[in-house]
Write a protein that holds these residues in place. Structure first.
Motif, PDB file in Angstrom:
ATOM      1  N   ASP A  34     -10.245  -7.304  -1.863  1.00  0.00           N
ATOM      2  CA  ASP A  34     -11.478  -8.274  -1.836  1.00  0.00           C
ATOM      3  C   ASP A  34     -11.810  -9.622  -2.335  1.00  0.00           C
ATOM      4  O   ASP A  34     -13.238  -9.992  -1.642  1.00  0.00           O
ATOM      5  N   GLU A  35     -11.563  -9.899  -3.306  1.00  0.00           N
ATOM      6  CA  GLU A  35     -10.880 -11.513  -3.765  1.00  0.00           C
ATOM      7  C   GLU A  35     -10.360 -12.158  -3.142  1.00  0.00           C
ATOM      8  O   GLU A  35      -9.945 -13.399  -2.894  1.00  0.00           O
ATOM      9  N   GLY A  36      -9.678 -11.568  -2.133  1.00  0.00           N
ATOM     10  CA  GLY A  36      -8.522 -12.528  -0.687  1.00  0.00           C
ATOM     11  C   GLY A  36      -7.037 -12.690  -1.708  1.00  0.00           C
ATOM     12  O   GLY A  36      -6.340 -13.549  -1.608  1.00  0.00           O
ATOM     13  N   CYS A  37      -6.715 -12.160  -3.067  1.00  0.00           N
ATOM     14  CA  CYS A  37      -5.374 -12.313  -3.113  1.00  0.00           C
ATOM     15  C   CYS A  37      -4.800 -11.564  -2.758  1.00  0.00           C
ATOM     16  O   CYS A  37      -5.151 -10.529  -3.143  1.00  0.00           O
ATOM     17  N   PRO A  38      -3.864 -11.278  -2.670  1.00  0.00           N
ATOM     18  CA  PRO A  38      -2.584 -10.413  -2.437  1.00  0.00           C
ATOM     19  C   PRO A  38      -1.808  -9.854  -2.936  1.00  0.00           C
ATOM     20  O   PRO A  38      -1.717 -10.492  -4.491  1.00  0.00           O
ATOM     21  N   ARG A  39      -2.039  -8.653  -3.155  1.00  0.00           N
ATOM     22  CA  ARG A  39      -1.316  -7.917  -4.432  1.00  0.00           C
ATOM     23  C   ARG A  39       0.224  -7.187  -3.852  1.00  0.00           C
ATOM     24  O   ARG A  39      -0.200  -6.448  -2.552  1.00  0.00           O
TER      25      ARG A  39
ATOM     26  N   ASP B  52      -6.741  -6.010   4.552  1.00  0.00           N
ATOM     27  CA  ASP B  52      -5.787  -6.181   5.517  1.00  0.00           C
ATOM     28  C   ASP B  52      -3.854  -6.104   4.402  1.00  0.00           C
ATOM     29  O   ASP B  52      -3.675  -6.023   3.737  1.00  0.00           O
ATOM     30  N   VAL B  53      -3.045  -5.704   5.679  1.00  0.00           N
ATOM     31  CA  VAL B  53      -2.167  -5.424   5.382  1.00  0.00           C
ATOM     32  C   VAL B  53      -0.280  -6.438   5.550  1.00  0.00           C
ATOM     33  O   VAL B  53      -1.381  -6.540   7.086  1.00  0.00           O
ATOM     34  N   HIS B  54       0.179  -6.844   4.760  1.00  0.00           N
ATOM     35  CA  HIS B  54       0.871  -7.662   4.833  1.00  0.00           C
ATOM     36  C   HIS B  54       2.432  -7.097   5.137  1.00  0.00           C
ATOM     37  O   HIS B  54       2.791  -6.833   3.513  1.00  0.00           O
TER      38      HIS B  54
END
Length: 331
Positions: free
Chosen positions: A178-183, A276-278
């Protein structure tokens, strides 16, 4: 821990933990993305959250594979919100392969190709200290989630393609919080199916050569993989192995660190949309095309890395393009 996505015998989507020859089904979540979102919500790691949702329900893993109920280990309910991309010229073993592909004339042997320069830059600056920025790798776009083919299913080769060849790779799987950090959820075996004949014609065609379907899985290895990985690629034709070769991957065999590859992808803020998923392919060390093998429709490609569990197997199938020249219509 290794996780899969699959359909149970009722056709319902499930997430499961690989436990030897059996799959332990999880409760409360139907997809890997839901499991990851729940782990974020509850501030637990992915592995811990999977353990908390584990049940006593189990299925035979071989049956899931044989009955084509296996799914790619990560996806998005809206394929447009799954981005598939990759980095190239990242492996020490790929220098000769790619350099030979991108030489067009004998006279070029006197000069370095751009591929060789990229490899040299990667060796010199692709593995910076943690938290530091290294040299950029090559990058390409493959498509959205609709380009992903489930393990066990055939990879479509469109009628306009000049070739369809395998690229055995490890694949990073990510969810944007939600903070725009890739996990980072973990990694999977990948087949970054490409048109190498087109790419060899001129390396500026690489963008076209990469816009093909791909596959990854069947298992998601949670966390970072071992730094040294040994894999095997086998290509079968009419049930007989016609080509096989061992390949090395993992960070010890790469000229870029995984952290550096991740930075140079996710540094672009417009890629960081929450939810989103990457899916990011990390580069191949070798491929059958470099040994003059040309795959055919009906061939089967098997890529295995023991640390990732079951191998990734896909066929190749000819498909007719749905779009033809002059097909754009005025509105």
């Amino acid at each position: 821990m290794r996780l899969i996505q699959y359909r149970d015998r009722k056709g319902e989507r499930r997430v499961g933990i690989v436990n030897g020859s059996h799959i332990q089904a999880l409760d409360q979540v139907a997809t890997m993305r839901e499991l990851a979102l729940l782990a974020l919500q509850r501030s637990t790691g992915l592995e811990r959250q999977a353990q908390l949702l584990n049940t006593d329900q189990s299925e035979d893993y071989a049956a899931i594979l044989a009955e084509a109920r296996i799914l790619a280990p990560l996806d998005h309910p809206d394929p447009a919100h799954c981005r598939v991309s990759g980095s190239g010229t990242t492996h020490l073993g790929s220098a000769t392969t790619r350099d030979k592909m991108h030489r067009r004339l004998e006279g070029d042997e006197l000069d370095k190709t751009d591929t060789q320069l990229m490899i040299e830059w990667g060796i010199a600056g692709g593995r910076p200290a943690p938290g530091q920025v290294g040299v950029q790798p090559e990058w390409f776009y493959k498509g959205d989630g609709s380009s992903v083919v489930a393990p066990g299913q055939p990879l479509p080769r469109p009628d306009f393609a000049l070739d369809g060849g395998e690229e055995p790779e490890i694949v990073g799987l990510y969810l944007i919080d939600d903070e725009g950090c890739p996990r980072r959820l973990g990694f999977a075996i990948g087949n970054e199916f490409s048109d190498h004949v087109m790419e060899r014609r001129n390396y500026l065609y690489q963008g076209h050569s990469k816009l093909r379907h791909c596959s990854f899985g069947p298992e998601l290895l949670v966390g970072l993989p071992p730094a040294h990985l040994v894999g095997m690629t086998r290509i079968r034709r009419k049930g007989r192995v016609i080509w096989e070769q061992e390949f090395l991957t993992g960070q010890d065999n790469m000229c870029h660190s995984i952290e550096n590859l991740e930075y140079h992808y996710f540094k672009y803020s417009h890629l960081l949309h929450a939810g989103d998923v990457h899916v990011h392919f990390m580069g191949a060390a070798n491929l059958s095309f470099a040994y003059s093998l040309r795959t055919e429709d009906g061939d089967s490609i098997e890529i295995s890395i023991p640390d990732f569990g079951a191998p990734l197997v896909n066929g190749i199938a000819h498909v007719t393009s749905v779009f033809s020249a002059g097909g754009v219509k005025p509105l």
